[in-house]
Write an enzyme that holds these catalytic residues in place. Structure first.
Site, PDB file in Angstrom:
ATOM      1  N   LYS A 201      -4.889   3.001  -3.384  1.00  0.00           N
ATOM      2  CA  LYS A 201      -4.268   2.324  -2.231  1.00  0.00           C
ATOM      3  C   LYS A 201      -5.266   2.173  -1.067  1.00  0.00           C
ATOM      4  O   LYS A 201      -5.225   1.167  -0.352  1.00  0.00           O
ATOM      5  CB  LYS A 201      -3.012   3.072  -1.782  1.00  0.00           C
ATOM      6  CG  LYS A 201      -1.874   3.099  -2.818  1.00  0.00           C
ATOM      7  CD  LYS A 201      -1.285   1.730  -3.115  1.00  0.00           C
ATOM      8  CE  LYS A 201       0.064   1.835  -3.843  1.00  0.00           C
ATOM      9  NZ  LYS A 201       0.615   0.537  -4.239  1.00  0.00           N
TER      10      LYS A 201
ATOM     11  N   SER B 214       0.854  -1.186   0.000  1.00  0.00           N
ATOM     12  CA  SER B 214       0.000   0.000   0.000  1.00  0.00           C
ATOM     13  C   SER B 214       0.896   1.245   0.000  1.00  0.00           C
ATOM     14  O   SER B 214       2.032   1.206  -0.483  1.00  0.00           O
ATOM     15  CB  SER B 214      -0.920  -0.067   1.229  1.00  0.00           C
ATOM     16  OG  SER B 214      -1.821   0.998   1.236  1.00  0.00           O
TER      17      SER B 214
HETATM   18  P1  NAP Z   1       8.798   0.357  -9.342  1.00  0.00           P
HETATM   19  O1  NAP Z   1      10.208  -0.122  -9.299  1.00  0.00           O
HETATM   20  O2  NAP Z   1       8.380   1.137 -10.537  1.00  0.00           O
HETATM   21  O3  NAP Z   1       7.846  -0.891  -9.115  1.00  0.00           O
HETATM   22  C1  NAP Z   1       6.664  -1.109  -9.800  1.00  0.00           C
HETATM   23  C2  NAP Z   1       6.790  -2.426 -10.553  1.00  0.00           C
HETATM   24  O4  NAP Z   1       5.514  -2.774 -11.050  1.00  0.00           O
HETATM   25  C3  NAP Z   1       7.748  -2.348 -11.744  1.00  0.00           C
HETATM   26  O5  NAP Z   1       8.617  -3.458 -11.717  1.00  0.00           O
HETATM   27  C4  NAP Z   1       6.828  -2.418 -12.955  1.00  0.00           C
HETATM   28  O6  NAP Z   1       7.463  -3.124 -14.024  1.00  0.00           O
HETATM   29  C5  NAP Z   1       5.627  -3.175 -12.404  1.00  0.00           C
HETATM   30  N1  NAP Z   1       4.379  -2.823 -13.068  1.00  0.00           N
HETATM   31  C6  NAP Z   1       3.901  -1.584 -13.346  1.00  0.00           C
HETATM   32  N2  NAP Z   1       2.726  -1.670 -13.975  1.00  0.00           N
HETATM   33  C7  NAP Z   1       2.455  -3.002 -14.085  1.00  0.00           C
HETATM   34  C8  NAP Z   1       1.385  -3.727 -14.646  1.00  0.00           C
HETATM   35  N3  NAP Z   1       0.348  -3.111 -15.230  1.00  0.00           N
HETATM   36  N4  NAP Z   1       1.418  -5.086 -14.584  1.00  0.00           N
HETATM   37  C9  NAP Z   1       2.472  -5.730 -14.001  1.00  0.00           C
HETATM   38  N5  NAP Z   1       3.516  -5.082 -13.466  1.00  0.00           N
HETATM   39  C10 NAP Z   1       3.502  -3.736 -13.508  1.00  0.00           C
HETATM   40  O7  NAP Z   1       8.460   1.278  -8.100  1.00  0.00           O
HETATM   41  P2  NAP Z   1       8.666   1.233  -6.519  1.00  0.00           P
HETATM   42  O8  NAP Z   1       8.788   2.650  -6.130  1.00  0.00           O
HETATM   43  O9  NAP Z   1       9.666   0.264  -6.099  1.00  0.00           O
HETATM   44  O10 NAP Z   1       7.205   0.766  -6.019  1.00  0.00           O
HETATM   45  C11 NAP Z   1       6.914  -0.555  -5.614  1.00  0.00           C
HETATM   46  C12 NAP Z   1       5.662  -0.589  -4.755  1.00  0.00           C
HETATM   47  O11 NAP Z   1       5.865   0.163  -3.548  1.00  0.00           O
HETATM   48  C13 NAP Z   1       4.437   0.019  -5.402  1.00  0.00           C
HETATM   49  O12 NAP Z   1       3.288  -0.728  -5.009  1.00  0.00           O
HETATM   50  C14 NAP Z   1       4.380   1.412  -4.815  1.00  0.00           C
HETATM   51  O13 NAP Z   1       3.094   1.966  -4.851  1.00  0.00           O
HETATM   52  C15 NAP Z   1       4.833   1.118  -3.404  1.00  0.00           C
HETATM   53  N6  NAP Z   1       5.377   2.267  -2.662  1.00  0.00           N
HETATM   54  C16 NAP Z   1       6.563   2.810  -3.038  1.00  0.00           C
HETATM   55  C17 NAP Z   1       7.115   3.834  -2.273  1.00  0.00           C
HETATM   56  C18 NAP Z   1       8.476   4.386  -2.626  1.00  0.00           C
HETATM   57  O14 NAP Z   1       9.034   5.198  -1.872  1.00  0.00           O
HETATM   58  N7  NAP Z   1       9.075   3.983  -3.707  1.00  0.00           N
HETATM   59  C19 NAP Z   1       6.439   4.343  -1.168  1.00  0.00           C
HETATM   60  C20 NAP Z   1       5.207   3.791  -0.825  1.00  0.00           C
HETATM   61  C21 NAP Z   1       4.689   2.743  -1.586  1.00  0.00           C
HETATM   62  P3  NAP Z   1       7.070  -2.874 -15.566  1.00  0.00           P
HETATM   63  O15 NAP Z   1       7.050  -1.387 -15.772  1.00  0.00           O
HETATM   64  O16 NAP Z   1       8.131  -3.612 -16.318  1.00  0.00           O
HETATM   65  O17 NAP Z   1       5.713  -3.487 -15.744  1.00  0.00           O
END
Ligand code: NAP
Ligand code: COA
Length: 271
Positions: A166, A148
């Site tokens: 979320k 989330s």
């Molecule tokens: P990220 O590396 O961009 O991770 C997202 C992943 O989801 C990517 O590997 C992407 O790969 C895949 N993806 C996107 N659309 C998709 C789809 N339609 N079907 C299947 N796969 C898909 O970003 P992240 O920042 O590490 O985020 C990971 C999770 O943590 C997310 O749920 C995000 O909301 C959550 N989050 C992150 C933060 C933060 O500080 N980064 C904070 C709070 C929550 P492809 O583009 O190759 O599909």
């Protein structure tokens, strides 16, 4: 750094963990933490090359890996990825719903399709994942972990689409915990704070706002992907067998002072 000297190194031996969006960022960090404790790993995402690179990393930790391209918005592709993972690695014990999309955009500038894209990936994708993993999870009395975000807890500037998606995920999680508890399946959400070195961090925290933003985080540091990976391991471990329906925040206290400073700094950074 993966902390793998706390748990037995074979804690997840012969168990399968499937991570949607597992090709990068926080989700790949989660997969690495499970792989370091003996798990077999299934991952999906839209980009095969990214999945292949992630698979190589995970194999180097000793995991058997199934890396199958699938968009979580497309039920047929997702079902095929899950079927392949089961055939190659056995039924999944843990499903991590991590696939997500995000971009900062004020509501008044957001197109209907922009809002829909994020809700489709995060919320509908999360439902599809759970729905199609259910047969496997019933066999293992497994668990589901949703990724989330703080936007589910508080309104955040330029994040109405993510907040809706979320918050929906956390509600879905509780409903599934209620309905699937009798199968022995636990469902929980993790709320990561700002996790350094990730795509979400780069998109939401432009360089110019980082130092000031850091000053409002009670623990005075950004998170790491291993902070979240370790929590996921705990939630899937025998230490957490009575935890279900919980939203667990791992953000160094970042959400406690509210989202006002984020709004202020982001609007400055966006001009
Ligand atoms: P990220 O590396 O961009 O991770 C997202 C992943 O989801 C990517 O590997 C992407 O790969 C895949 N993806 C996107 N659309 C998709 C789809 N339609 N079907 C299947 N796969 C898909 O970003 P992240 O920042 O590490 O985020 C990971 C999770 O943590 C997310 O749920 C995000 O909301 C959550 N989050 C992150 C933060 C933060 O500080 N980064 C904070 C709070 C929550 P492809 O583009 O190759 O599909
Ligand atoms: N500002 C405003 N609207 C935006 C936008 C931005 N920065 N980026 C995309 N959109 C809009 C598009 O204009 C489109 O709407 P339109 O058809 O009305 O023009 C809509 O969002 C869908 O865009 P599209 O690129 O076709 O979607 P996609 O399904 O290929 O990609 C996204 C989904 C938009 C979420 C994309 O950013 C993505 O793939 N993200 C994954 C990685 C990620 O976000 N990681 C961080 C996770 S925290």
């Amino acid at each position: 750094m993966i902390v793998n000297d706390v748990f037995a190194k074979d804690l997840f031996a012969n168990k399968t963990v499937f991570v949607t969006g597992g090709g990068s960022g926080i989700n790949l960090g989660i997969a690495r933490n499970f792989a370091a404790l003996g798990a077999n790993i299934g991952i999906c995402g839209r980009t095969q090359a990214r999945l292949d690179a992630a698979a190589e990393e995970l194999r180097a930790l000793g995991a058997r890996v199934c890396a199958a391209a699938a968009d979580v918005r497309k039920p047929d592709a997702l079902q095929a990825a899950f079927a392949r993972s089961e055939a190659e690695l056995g039924p999944m014990h843990v499903l991590v719903c991590g696939a997500a999309g995000n971009f900062p955009c004020p509501a008044e500038a957001m197109s209907p399709n922009g809002f829909k894209a994020v809700v489709d990936i995060d919320l509908l994708g999360g439902f599809h994942s759970c729905r199609f993993a259910l047969d496997q999870l019933k066999k293992t009395r497994g668990s589901v972990i949703f990724i989330s975000a703080g936007q589910a807890l508080l309104p955040y500037q330029a994040q109405c689409h993510v907040g809706a998606a979320k918050a929906g995920i956390d509600n879905l999680m509780r409903n599934l915990a209620l309905e699937w508890g009798p199968y022995g399946i636990r469902c929980n959400s993790i709320v990561p704070g700002p996790i350094e070195g990730t795509e979400g961090f780069e998109r939401l925290l432009p360089e110019a706002m980082r130092d000031t933003f850091l000053e409002i985080i009670p623990l005075r540091r950004f998170g790491s992907v291993d902070d979240i990976g370790q929590l996921a391991v705990f939630l899937a471990s025998p230490l957490a067998t009575y935890i279900t329906g919980a939203v667990i925040v791992a953000d160094g206290g970042q959400n406690l002072p509210g989202s006002g400073i984020f709004a202020h700094l982001l609007m400055q950074a966006m001009g």
